[in-house]
Design a protein around this motif. Structure first.
Motif, PDB file in Angstrom:
ATOM      1  N   LYS B  37       0.871  -1.142   0.042  1.00  0.00           N
ATOM      2  CA  LYS B  37       0.068   0.099   0.223  1.00  0.00           C
ATOM      3  C   LYS B  37       0.993   1.239   0.114  1.00  0.00           C
ATOM      4  CE  LYS B  37      -4.211  -1.535   2.313  1.00  0.00           C
ATOM      5  NZ  LYS B  37      -4.791  -1.417   3.838  1.00  0.00           N
ATOM      6  N   LEU B  40       2.576   1.908  -3.476  1.00  0.00           N
ATOM      7  CA  LEU B  40       1.653   2.396  -4.311  1.00  0.00           C
ATOM      8  C   LEU B  40       1.340   3.750  -4.263  1.00  0.00           C
ATOM      9  CD1 LEU B  40      -1.189  -0.582  -4.452  1.00  0.00           C
ATOM     10  CD2 LEU B  40       0.477   0.391  -6.481  1.00  0.00           C
ATOM     11  N   PHE B  41       1.319   4.212  -2.971  1.00  0.00           N
ATOM     12  CA  PHE B  41       0.947   5.719  -2.596  1.00  0.00           C
ATOM     13  C   PHE B  41       2.048   6.423  -3.022  1.00  0.00           C
ATOM     14  CE2 PHE B  41      -2.642   4.293   0.248  1.00  0.00           C
ATOM     15  CZ  PHE B  41      -3.827   5.090  -0.154  1.00  0.00           C
ATOM     16  N   PRO B  44       3.675   7.235  -7.777  1.00  0.00           N
ATOM     17  CA  PRO B  44       3.923   8.414  -8.494  1.00  0.00           C
ATOM     18  C   PRO B  44       4.608   9.459  -8.318  1.00  0.00           C
ATOM     19  CG  PRO B  44       1.378   7.826  -7.676  1.00  0.00           C
ATOM     20  CD  PRO B  44       2.517   7.075  -6.817  1.00  0.00           C
ATOM     21  N   GLY B  48       7.819  10.347 -10.482  1.00  0.00           N
ATOM     22  CA  GLY B  48       8.011  11.601 -11.089  1.00  0.00           C
ATOM     23  C   GLY B  48       9.753  11.898 -10.963  1.00  0.00           C
ATOM     24  N   PHE B  52      12.026  12.424 -13.886  1.00  0.00           N
ATOM     25  CA  PHE B  52      12.459  13.822 -14.209  1.00  0.00           C
ATOM     26  C   PHE B  52      13.755  14.310 -13.370  1.00  0.00           C
ATOM     27  CE2 PHE B  52       8.065  13.878 -14.854  1.00  0.00           C
ATOM     28  CZ  PHE B  52       7.988  14.423 -16.272  1.00  0.00           C
ATOM     29  N   PRO B  69      28.347  13.188 -27.928  1.00  0.00           N
ATOM     30  CA  PRO B  69      27.224  12.552 -27.783  1.00  0.00           C
ATOM     31  C   PRO B  69      26.763  11.662 -29.042  1.00  0.00           C
ATOM     32  CG  PRO B  69      26.685  14.821 -28.308  1.00  0.00           C
ATOM     33  CD  PRO B  69      28.075  14.471 -27.895  1.00  0.00           C
ATOM     34  N   LYS B 275      27.578  25.628 -24.716  1.00  0.00           N
ATOM     35  CA  LYS B 275      28.012  24.263 -25.059  1.00  0.00           C
ATOM     36  C   LYS B 275      26.711  23.452 -25.343  1.00  0.00           C
ATOM     37  CE  LYS B 275      32.143  24.510 -23.954  1.00  0.00           C
ATOM     38  NZ  LYS B 275      33.108  24.379 -25.160  1.00  0.00           N
ATOM     39  N   LYS B 277      24.254  24.523 -27.304  1.00  0.00           N
ATOM     40  CA  LYS B 277      24.046  24.784 -28.709  1.00  0.00           C
ATOM     41  C   LYS B 277      25.018  24.401 -29.626  1.00  0.00           C
ATOM     42  CE  LYS B 277      21.572  29.307 -28.164  1.00  0.00           C
ATOM     43  NZ  LYS B 277      21.843  30.780 -28.321  1.00  0.00           N
ATOM     44  N   LEU B 279      26.459  21.450 -29.258  1.00  0.00           N
ATOM     45  CA  LEU B 279      26.327  20.022 -29.085  1.00  0.00           C
ATOM     46  C   LEU B 279      27.493  19.413 -28.335  1.00  0.00           C
ATOM     47  CD1 LEU B 279      25.599  18.853 -32.883  1.00  0.00           C
ATOM     48  CD2 LEU B 279      23.921  19.380 -31.067  1.00  0.00           C
ATOM     49  N   ASP B 280      28.014  20.199 -27.389  1.00  0.00           N
ATOM     50  CA  ASP B 280      29.331  19.620 -26.800  1.00  0.00           C
ATOM     51  C   ASP B 280      28.503  19.311 -25.317  1.00  0.00           C
ATOM     52  OD1 ASP B 280      31.464  20.092 -28.079  1.00  0.00           O
ATOM     53  OD2 ASP B 280      31.559  22.098 -27.580  1.00  0.00           O
ATOM     54  N   TYR B 281      27.807  18.192 -25.463  1.00  0.00           N
ATOM     55  CA  TYR B 281      26.922  17.608 -24.578  1.00  0.00           C
ATOM     56  C   TYR B 281      27.813  17.252 -23.188  1.00  0.00           C
ATOM     57  CZ  TYR B 281      22.346  17.881 -26.460  1.00  0.00           C
ATOM     58  OH  TYR B 281      21.395  18.451 -27.119  1.00  0.00           O
TER      59      TYR B 281
END
Lengths: 807, 315
Positions: B37, B40-41, B44, B48, B52, B69, B275, B277, B279-281
């Motif tokens: 229980k 389950l609570f 979520p 998340g 994230f 990358p 960086k 922009k 693409l220098d991830y």
């Protein structure tokens, strides 16, 4: 109570969990960027449309073609004298109008089992009447607007007579609305000329007829002229913001609707409005209607209320739901959207009439809805571009029609129908994200991307191994300059099918005879001729950009990641740029360029060479005086000629279909450019085609008479076919200057060869930030708000930071 | 008979005997159901946080250890070394630290002073409160516009100082730029901090203050020996929030000065944004991890301080 709390908490938890899944089912545009700004639902992927080409009569006419129910009408002109037109002048010439015989008729066709049949004369069109627009209803009645223009001046007419004719033509033209029944009998003929006089300008842009036989004429602006079923003028309906009517057509409910752009405080959107005939206004409006710019047509829908097409797709629109559904993308059916002339719905099917004006060919096809699984499976290759390109679409269609193994699809990242300030950057970001996520296109069109950066990150595959294995192409086929431009860090990452050149030219008496010069030479020239204009229409920022184009790296120390914009050279450059006007006053009276060059009031001219035939035209301003292609000034030497690659293509290093991607690239690049349907821009990158272009340009073609003999002018000289024609310019001071077409010479083609050999490729997308910094800061110096030293110091600091960051 | 009933009876039998907490035995059906229980609570929220925060952070760690990358070749700590030796990164670290060191204490002190002033019985109290809170309601774009009008090279501030015979200053492209940004930060954040301090001040027990007054403590003594102790948890919270806000000043600077500002305004997020922009991830990820480690250390330090000075007044 505790149980209630538990249930409540459980409910909240469930809600949260649902919230997390909320983003997973969003319908997304397929990225071809053609949803027209409206929310577009996609057809279920299990279905696809296949074009089944039908038969049409051999002499099928498409002039003013209109479909009504299962019949079609078009106008046939007979007796058009092609030879007279060709020998006497071109179609733009005011002095030599095209001549038509008076014979013209409406032809009638039937749509039968997916084929078009018939072509018999339906009705004759009275002498002197030009058909402006025509429209048929489901019962086969034909409505058309006929214009009766004043008589043209006779053969002996002077220029003044012709000028008078063109000035008065609009005011003296009569307009008639004529209805013919299904048998071709005239039902009414309404002269509505007087109504058109109340409008600023009248031209029928769209015509529609509703289920009650009432006619709607959209004028070229925001107004719709309304005519009752019995042929009477009923009034005018107008859009609420005087927006121009974009499209008009009859929906499934038999009513006529018009679309136009509605402007709000911060945005604009296309809306659809029902035309309220009785209220003489545009009534209820509907949202989410596709923009459908370009060659759009709007007819009743098959599954929804309205069917609308544009250059890229076919959509259905539901009035009740105010939703747009994309039915198909033309390219997916191997159809060139630019060639779509009419769309028709009959017997529960879509039909499309295609008109290829360049090839003078007409095709009619049924779009058969098929289960995707029933269509032959082919490996899917994606070509990613930022902007839509008609010549690329043409190549894709050709490839798809001929290749049974692979199928090319186009993904356009920028939605040109829904342009915002951030559209370009958003498109770049979307493409970048796709590349990084491993879902990038197999082939990338690179001309708007930072190729250096993509290559350094390993995004682009080395094309050399493909060229080594290819039976159609190899490295030695390409011009060295083109290969050099596509090579980054020792890898050939992009190939281009064509290029153009640009350079600066001056009279030899002014700039000397040496090709290539320095910035100091340019400054010296300006000092020697202080009262002369250096370059035409030049501004402070313009000249700075032009000089930096080939010299930006001169101020950068890439090895140590520093810069030296605070040196005297750059200060001198800024000070030099500052002597030019901030903005050019285009309204100020101005003499013609050839005369300015002649008396050294103008010293230099920028020329753009995109084909061999353009050489003579571009250099004509020098009027036979010796000239030198000095080029853009440099600090480090070179001939100063700039090489602009037309389209650049590369293969995604992470593509799963590299061989297939190369198959398409190979076919596209190895194609003879002179085969192209659309006007081909640029010199070919492939030497053998470049030589063929050169040979073609050097070949003088003559005009022949009806007996096949070469036509001769009054001096007995053979008349040369003018590929591009000449032109006349009129200056603000009344001076005239004319250029007569001259065939290209061996010296001209040698000049192009020479320029190409020393041309420097320019990649405008590399170091864009650097350019922005320089221009932004230089602006403060140019407007006088900062001193030269202050500006140079800030540029040095900011660019230095840029260099350090990229070390 | 359930456990709760047994406990009640035991309590009735001998009220002095302490009640034993009976934990459900592990592996019993009831224990497992309880766990299920609870799971389950919490699922979520956990999902998340996973989706994230945790997973992206793991991805960032992964990217920080590959060459780029696209090819994704493992390079160990090479990116960290490269970033740590990058002069632009070091400039960004220095600028961000300097800005935080200046702006966060200033924001703390000034907002506390304002809160204490508004805690007094003064006229137009609510108007002042509204006045200081109003910047919170102004969108960032508008704030930037106001600042541009004020501090542009041809802006209002220069007009004023030139009237007094002083030289024009290019506020945003000179060493003065940091002052402009600190003022902007304070203007935008003082109101929020002030409200938090006002709430904390009003929750200090009146009897404690009354005792201090009876014990002849002066205002300064009351502030330092009583109020500051009760405000400690709020001070910690406000410090953390201000620190986070100070790192987020990039947004305003970016809108004022774009990607490559005058070097004194170049912050850590400029480095990371640029960086991204390019693409220098790998560099972006290494930089982000270093920044988050420093943030964790600073916040940990603040918790230790709060634990030491504020513990005795916490209920």
């Amino acid at each position: 109570m505790k149980i209630n709390k538990k249930w409540f908490a459980g409910g909240l938890a469930l809600l949260l969990a649902l919230g997390l899944t909320a983003c997973s089912n969003a319908k997304q545009d397929d990225g071809d960027g053609k949803n027209g700004g409206a929310a577009v639902d996609e057809l279920a992927p299990e279905f696809t449309y296949v074009a089944k080409y039908a038969t049409i009569p051999q002499d099928f006419e498409t002039n003013n073609l209109t479909f009504g129910g299962k019949v079609a009408y078009s106008v046939h002109y007979s007796g058009y004298d092609y030879f007279d037109y060709y020998a006497e002048g071109d179609e733009d010439s005011a002095e030599e109008p095209m001549t038509f015989s008076p014979s013209r008729n409406f032809l009638k066709y039937q749509l039968n089992g997916g084929n078009i049949e018939g072509g018999e004369v339906f009705a004759s069109i009275p002498n002197g009447v030009d058909v402006n627009s025509a429209c048929a209803d489901d019962a086969g009645n034909l409505y058309y607007v006929g214009a009766i223009r004043p008589e043209t001046p006779g053969e002996d007419a002077t220029d003044a007579d012709w000028e008078r004719y063109y000035n008065d033509a609009d005011q003296k033209t009569e307009y008639h609305l004529i209805k013919l029944d299904a048998q071709g009998n005239q039902v009414y003929d309404l002269d509505f000329t007087e109504m058109t006089r109340t409008l600023d300008y009248f031209y029928v842009s769209r015509m529609a007829v509703d289920a009650q036989g009432r006619v709607y004429l959209a004028s070229s602006d925001s107004k719709v002229l309304l005519f009752g079923a019995d042929g009477y003028y009923a009034g005018i309906a107008e859009t609420d913001q005087q927006s121009w009517i974009s499209n008009m057509g009859t929906a499934k409910d038999g009513k006529v609707y018009a679309s136009y752009t509605r402007y709000d405080a911060n945005s604009s959107s296309m809306v659809l409005a029902e035309i309220d005939f009785d209220g003489k206004k545009l009534g209820k409006t509907y949202q989410n209607f596709p923009n459908a710019y370009g060659n759009a047509s709007m007819v009743k829908g098959l599954e929804q209320d309205i069917l609308i097409s544009d250059d890229s797709a076919l959509y259905e629109y539901s009035l009740e739901k105010e939703e747009t559904t994309k039915v198909l993308t033309w390219l997916d059916c191997d159809i060139d959207g630019n060639a779509v002339n009419n769309i028709v719905t009959a017997d529960g099917k879509y039909y499309v009439l295609l008109r290829d004006w360049n090839m003078d060919a007409t095709e009619f096809a049924e779009l058969e809805k098929m289960k995707t699984e029933d269509v032959v499976k082919r490996e899917k290759i994606v070509v990613g571009t930022i902007y839509q390109d008609s010549s690329l679409s043409e190549e894709i269609i050709k490839f798809n029609k001929s290749n049974e193994q692979y199928r090319i699809t186009l993904k356009t990242y920028l939605d040109e129908n829904n342009w915002t300030e951030t559209s370009y950057q958003d498109a770049i970001t979307a493409l970048t994200n796709d590349i990084l996520a491993g879902t990038g296109p197999d082939i990338l069109e690179l001309s708007t991307l930072d190729i250096d950066n993509l290559a350094s990150k390993g995004v682009l595959d080395d094309l050399s191994p493909y060229l080594e294995k290819s039976s159609k192409l190899n490295k030695s086929d390409f011009h060295d300059s083109v290969l050099k431009a596509g090579t980054k860090n020792g890898k050939l990452v992009s190939l281009s099918a064509g290029f153009s050149l640009s350079t600066i030219v001056g009279k030899t008496s002014v700039v000397g005879s040496k090709q290539g010069w320095t910035v100091a030479d340019l400054i010296k020239l300006q000092k020697a001729y202080p009262n002369s204009e250096l370059l035409e229409y030049e501004t402070k920022e313009g000249i700075l950009q032009a000089i930096l184009m080939l010299n930006k790296t001169h101020f950068l120390d890439t090895a140590n990641h520093t810069c030296n914009f605070d040196n005297q050279e750059f200060k001198d450059l800024l000070a030099f740029a500052n002597i030019f006007p901030k903005e050019y006053d285009y309204d100020a009276p101005r003499r013609l360029t050839p005369y300015l060059l002649k008396d050294n009031s103008l010293l230099l001219a920028t020329i753009y060479l995109s084909d061999f035939d353009s050489v003579q035209g571009e250099l004509a301003y020098f009027d036979g005086e010796p000239y030198t292609m000095v080029g853009y000034p440099t600090y480090d030497g070179g001939n100063g000629c700039v090489l602009n690659l037309r389209d650049q293509y590369g293969i995604n290093a992470k593509s799963q279909h590299k061989e297939a991607a190369w198959a398409f690239l190979e076919e596209m690049i190895s194609r003879d450019p002179m085969e192209s349907k659309y006007s081909y821009y640029g010199f070919s990158s492939i030497k053998k085609y470049y030589e063929a272009q050169k040979k073609d340009a050097l070949e003088v073609q003559y005009v022949y008479d009806e007996n096949g003999e070469v036509l001769k002018d009054e001096n007995g000289e053979p008349v040369i076919e003018q590929r591009y024609g000449g032109y006349t310019m009129m200056g603000d001071d009344g001076e005239e200057w004319s250029y007569e077409y001259k065939p290209i010479t061996k010296a001209d083609v040698d000049l192009v060869d020479q320029l190409l050999a020393g041309a420097t490729p320019i990649d405008y997308n590399v170091n864009q930030e650097l350019n922005q910094i320089i221009m932004e800061e230089a602006g403060s110096y140019f407007d006088g708000s900062k001193s030269l030293d202050e500006v140079v110091s800030v540029i040095q600091n900011r660019v230095n930071l840029y260099m350090k960051e990229n070390q | 008979m359930n456990t709760k009933l047994k406990l009640t009876k035991a309590k009735e039998a001998n009220p002095k005997e302490p009640v034993k907490k009976i934990k459900p035995k592990r592996n019993t059906k009831r224990f497992l159901l309880l766990k299920l229980k609870s799971g389950l609570f919490i699922a979520p929220s956990f999902l998340g946080v996973m989706v994230f925060f945790l997973i992206p952070f793991c991805v960032i760690i992964y990217y920080s250890m590959v060459d780029n990358p696209i090819s994704k070749v493992y390079v160990g700590l090479a990116n960290f070394k490269s970033v740590a030796s990058n002069e632009a990164f070091l400039t960004a670290v220095k600028n961000t630290a300097l800005f935080s060191v200046i702006s966060v204490p200033l924001a703390m002190v000034l907002s506390l002073i304002l809160a204490m002033v508004l805690d007094l019985k003064i006229p137009f109290k609510s108007q002042f409160r509204t006045f200081f809170l109003s910047p919170m309601m102004v969108p960032v774009a508008s704030i930037v516009l106001i600042w541009q009008v004020l501090f542009h090279n041809n802006g209002a501030v220069n007009d004023v100082i030139m009237k007094f015979g002083a030289e024009r200053i290019d506020w945003m492209k000179s060493d003065y730029s940091i002052i402009v940004i600190v003022v902007l930060f304070l203007w935008k954040n003082l109101g929020y901090n002030m409200i938090l301090f006002m709430a904390a001040l009003s929750s200090i027990p009146r009897d404690v203050l009354e005792v201090a007054r009876l014990e002849s403590a002066n205002a300064l003594q009351t502030f330092f020996y009583v109020k500051i102790r009760y405000l400690s948890s709020t001070i910690l919270f406000v410090t953390i929030m201000s620190l986070i806000s100070s790192f987020k000043i990039f947004r305003e600077i970016y809108l004022l000065t774009t990607d490559y500002p005058y070097p004194t305004l170049y912050m850590l997020q400029h480095y990371m944004n640029n960086k991204f922009k390019k693409l220098d991830y790998q560099a972006l990820s290494a930089g982000a991890i270093m920044m988050s480690l420093v943030m964790v250390m600073i916040i940990g330090l603040l918790f230790i301080v709060e634990e030491r000075f504020g513990k005795d007044v916490e209920g």
